[in-house]
Scaffold this motif. Structure first.
Motif, mmCIF file in Angstrom:
data_model
loop_
_atom_site.group_PDB
_atom_site.id
_atom_site.type_symbol
_atom_site.label_atom_id
_atom_site.label_comp_id
_atom_site.label_asym_id
_atom_site.label_seq_id
_atom_site.Cartn_x
_atom_site.Cartn_y
_atom_site.Cartn_z
ATOM 1 N N SER A 2 2.434 2.820 2.737
ATOM 2 C CA SER A 2 1.431 2.052 2.439
ATOM 3 C C SER A 2 0.470 2.905 1.403
ATOM 4 O O SER A 2 0.198 3.959 1.817
ATOM 5 C CB SER A 2 0.625 1.343 3.116
ATOM 6 O OG SER A 2 -0.372 0.614 3.013
ATOM 7 N N GLU A 3 -0.041 2.221 0.230
ATOM 8 C CA GLU A 3 -1.035 2.705 -0.497
ATOM 9 C C GLU A 3 -2.307 2.823 0.068
ATOM 10 O O GLU A 3 -3.124 3.719 -0.142
ATOM 11 C CB GLU A 3 -1.176 1.998 -1.896
ATOM 12 C CG GLU A 3 -1.720 2.475 -2.905
ATOM 13 C CD GLU A 3 -1.283 4.040 -3.379
ATOM 14 O OE1 GLU A 3 -2.044 4.823 -3.879
ATOM 15 O OE2 GLU A 3 -0.103 4.012 -3.760
ATOM 16 N N THR B 69 4.900 -0.858 0.966
ATOM 17 C CA THR B 69 6.133 -0.846 0.375
ATOM 18 C C THR B 69 7.554 -0.524 1.141
ATOM 19 O O THR B 69 8.689 -0.637 0.579
ATOM 20 C CB THR B 69 6.102 0.237 -0.781
ATOM 21 O OG1 THR B 69 5.739 1.684 -0.254
ATOM 22 C CG2 THR B 69 4.882 0.150 -1.653
ATOM 23 N N THR C 278 -3.771 6.123 1.572
ATOM 24 C CA THR C 278 -3.989 7.514 0.476
ATOM 25 C C THR C 278 -5.346 7.684 0.749
ATOM 26 O O THR C 278 -6.298 6.915 0.689
ATOM 27 C CB THR C 278 -4.064 6.842 -1.132
ATOM 28 O OG1 THR C 278 -2.655 6.304 -1.232
ATOM 29 C CG2 THR C 278 -4.378 7.695 -2.068
ATOM 30 N N THR D 289 1.939 7.776 2.642
ATOM 31 C CA THR D 289 1.675 7.242 1.441
ATOM 32 C C THR D 289 2.627 7.294 0.457
ATOM 33 O O THR D 289 3.890 7.718 0.915
ATOM 34 C CB THR D 289 0.503 8.221 0.715
ATOM 35 O OG1 THR D 289 1.217 9.372 0.119
ATOM 36 C CG2 THR D 289 -0.624 8.161 1.628
ATOM 37 N N ALA E 61 -0.294 -4.098 0.773
ATOM 38 C CA ALA E 61 0.300 -2.922 0.059
ATOM 39 C C ALA E 61 1.303 -2.103 0.855
ATOM 40 O O ALA E 61 1.480 -0.765 0.635
ATOM 41 C CB ALA E 61 -0.822 -2.121 -0.521
#
Length: 84
Positions: free
Chosen positions: A39-40, A19, A43, A75, A17
């Motif tokens: 990156s998620e 991005t 979070t 995030t 994940a």
């Protein structure tokens, strides 16, 4: 010494994940890097936890070939605010 592409590959594989990822060799010696990672997976994690996740993704590279690593972790939400 380790190529920037290897550092990038390990981060992507370890975190999923991702991005946005920018890995820069700060000295030209392939052992001092700076990485900006979005990156998620970050979070709900503290900055320390985020950095620990990156270190874990890099694994054995952090105990030898990579002598220094400056991290900027975000995030997707905090990245959008920073660049909005």
């Amino acid at each position: 010494m380790v190529e920037p592409g290897v550092v990038e590959e390990r981060i992507r594989e370890g975190l999923g994940a991702v991005t946005h990822l920018d890995v820069r060799d700060l000295t030209g010696t392939r052992d001092h890097y700076e990485a900006t990672i979005v990156s998620e997976a970050f979070t709900g994690k503290s900055r320390i936890e985020q950095h620990q996740m990156v270190y874990a993704a890099l694994g054995d590279l952090m105990t030898g070939p990579v002598h220094a690593l400056a991290l900027n972790t975000y995030t997707p939400e905090t990245w959008a605010k920073k660049n909005g």
